[in-house]
Design a protein around this motif. Structure first.
Motif, PDB file in Angstrom:
ATOM      1  N   ILE A  29     -12.610 -39.444   7.073  1.00 17.54           N
ATOM      2  CA  ILE A  29     -11.868 -38.178   7.049  1.00 17.54           C
ATOM      3  C   ILE A  29     -11.092 -37.973   8.340  1.00 17.54           C
ATOM      4  O   ILE A  29     -10.106 -37.228   8.351  1.00 17.54           O
ATOM      5  N   ILE A  76     -19.917 -36.897   1.965  1.00 23.78           N
ATOM      6  CA  ILE A  76     -18.515 -37.209   1.691  1.00 23.78           C
ATOM      7  C   ILE A  76     -18.406 -38.690   1.344  1.00 23.78           C
ATOM      8  O   ILE A  76     -19.027 -39.537   1.999  1.00 23.78           O
ATOM      9  N   ASN A  77     -17.624 -38.998   0.362  1.00 24.20           N
ATOM     10  CA  ASN A  77     -17.493 -40.363  -0.138  1.00 24.20           C
ATOM     11  C   ASN A  77     -16.577 -41.209   0.755  1.00 24.20           C
ATOM     12  O   ASN A  77     -15.469 -41.590   0.374  1.00 24.20           O
ATOM     13  N   THR A  78     -17.062 -41.514   1.957  1.00 26.74           N
ATOM     14  CA  THR A  78     -16.285 -42.321   2.903  1.00 26.74           C
ATOM     15  C   THR A  78     -16.915 -43.685   3.161  1.00 26.74           C
ATOM     16  O   THR A  78     -16.349 -44.490   3.894  1.00 26.74           O
ATOM     17  N   ASP A 119     -23.085 -44.559   1.631  1.00 24.16           N
ATOM     18  CA  ASP A 119     -23.159 -45.392   0.434  1.00 24.16           C
ATOM     19  C   ASP A 119     -24.605 -45.532  -0.044  1.00 24.16           C
ATOM     20  O   ASP A 119     -25.525 -45.717   0.765  1.00 24.16           O
ATOM     21  N   PRO A 176     -22.254 -32.642  -6.711  1.00 24.36           N
ATOM     22  CA  PRO A 176     -21.140 -33.599  -6.583  1.00 24.36           C
ATOM     23  C   PRO A 176     -20.884 -34.014  -5.135  1.00 24.36           C
ATOM     24  O   PRO A 176     -20.840 -33.168  -4.234  1.00 24.36           O
ATOM     25  N   ILE A 177     -20.729 -35.309  -4.911  1.00 26.98           N
ATOM     26  CA  ILE A 177     -20.360 -35.837  -3.600  1.00 26.98           C
ATOM     27  C   ILE A 177     -18.880 -35.548  -3.370  1.00 26.98           C
ATOM     28  O   ILE A 177     -18.060 -35.664  -4.275  1.00 26.98           O
ATOM     29  N   LEU A 178     -18.530 -35.153  -2.165  1.00 28.19           N
ATOM     30  CA  LEU A 178     -17.182 -34.699  -1.851  1.00 28.19           C
ATOM     31  C   LEU A 178     -16.189 -35.845  -1.756  1.00 28.19           C
ATOM     32  O   LEU A 178     -16.518 -36.929  -1.280  1.00 28.19           O
ATOM     33  N   GLU A 179     -14.968 -35.586  -2.191  1.00 28.77           N
ATOM     34  CA  GLU A 179     -13.882 -36.542  -2.029  1.00 28.77           C
ATOM     35  C   GLU A 179     -13.248 -36.338  -0.654  1.00 28.77           C
ATOM     36  O   GLU A 179     -13.005 -35.195  -0.243  1.00 28.77           O
ATOM     37  N   PRO A 180     -12.985 -37.408   0.078  1.00 23.86           N
ATOM     38  CA  PRO A 180     -12.496 -37.307   1.458  1.00 23.86           C
ATOM     39  C   PRO A 180     -11.215 -36.498   1.617  1.00 23.86           C
ATOM     40  O   PRO A 180     -11.088 -35.705   2.552  1.00 23.86           O
ATOM     41  N   GLU A 181     -10.245 -36.703   0.724  1.00 21.61           N
ATOM     42  CA  GLU A 181      -8.960 -36.011   0.845  1.00 21.61           C
ATOM     43  C   GLU A 181      -9.150 -34.495   0.792  1.00 21.61           C
ATOM     44  O   GLU A 181      -8.601 -33.750   1.618  1.00 21.61           O
ATOM     45  N   ALA A 182      -9.919 -34.036  -0.184  1.00 19.92           N
ATOM     46  CA  ALA A 182     -10.146 -32.597  -0.334  1.00 19.92           C
ATOM     47  C   ALA A 182     -10.933 -32.034   0.844  1.00 19.92           C
ATOM     48  O   ALA A 182     -10.645 -30.930   1.328  1.00 19.92           O
TER      49      ALA A 182
END
Length: 268
Positions: free
Chosen positions: A18, A189-191, A195, A202-208
């Motif tokens: 991020i 966050i899914n970075t 892993d 829900p695991i967060l999307e990095p862009e959002a």
């Protein structure tokens, strides 16, 4: 800080995850961006990706090393100028039961996640105080709000970061200074850093997540959880539920206490 145009923004851990997304969002707002990162290859690749932009600068820094921080801060001030916005984003995680941690695991986690942000902020806060303007954003974690197995040291580092960050906010207020402090507490966050984590939430999307952080800075938010209900759930639940009931709800209903069971982390 409502207007980021032509402001100088420093992001630690800015060459990946991020941090890298936030640097792009800051460049899109016509800010001057400085990234600090421990990985020179990632710095070089990031600078190359944004080579058309002359407002991006990169420095290799280990934020657990106070001497490196001091030396690089002097270089930044001399070569680029005063930092208006500091985003303490660098962090690490060791996903093990506490008895499996080495002393190095413990020390490094605390140094990078909790003490490093203090060292970095100390180097740039003086200039912010002198100009009576600035913004410090500290990326903590929802792990700093709720206990979690296989995250004991990581959680403690983030609890410490939250306590320091919001105390700093109050100090700036008491001193009558126009320096804002934002504490960010995201869920996983899914970075790649987490892993293997399995989660009912829900695991967060990095862009959002990165966009939420940048908007929080623009709006001078004080404390932000991502998603927003995490803070309300943990504080309210801990307040009204006996510990055994809260543990059952967090573990069996929400599955939070089981999220790290299959953790593998980012591949080296």
């Amino acid at each position: 800080m409502k207007y980021l145009k032509e402001k100088t923004v420093l992001i630690t851990g800015g060459a990946s995850g991020i941090g890298k997304i936030m640097l792009r969002l800051m460049l899109e707002r016509n800010a001057k961006v400085i990234i600090w990162d421990i990985n020179q290859d990632n710095i070089d690749q990031t600078i190359s990706e944004f080579s058309e932009n002359q407002n991006l600068f990169g420095f290799k820094v280990d934020v657990s090393n106070p001497e490196q921080i001091q030396e690089t801060a002097k270089k930044v001030k001399k070569e680029i100028g005063v930092v208006d916005v500091l985003i303490n984003n660098a962090g690490i995680v060791v996903g093990k039961f506490f008895n499996e941690h080495s002393t190095t695991d413990i020390a490094k986690t605390m140094e990078i996640n909790a003490i490093g942000p203090m060292y970095v902020a100390k180097e740039f806060l003086k200039d912010m105080l002198s100009q009576n303007s600035g913004h410090i954003c500290n990326i903590a974690s929802s792990g700093g709000l709720i206990s979690n197995p296989k995250m004991s040291v990581y959680a403690s580092s983030k609890w410490a970061l939250i306590g320091w960050s919001d105390s700093l906010r109050l100090e700036m207020k008491q001193l009558g200074k126009d320096i804002n402090v934002t504490t960010i507490m995201p869920y996983y966050i899914n970075t790649g850093m987490f892993d293997g984590v399995k989660s009912k939430i829900p695991i967060l999307e990095p862009e959002a997540a990165a966009l939420t952080i940048v908007k929080a800075i623009e709006r001078n938010k004080k404390m932000v959880t991502i998603p927003g209900y995490i803070y309300r759930f943990t504080r309210f639940g801990q307040a009204i539920m006996p510990i055994n009931i809260f543990d059952w709800f967090a573990s069996d209903v929400l599955g939070i206490y089981k999220t790290m069971e299959h953790f593998v982390g980012r591949k080296k």
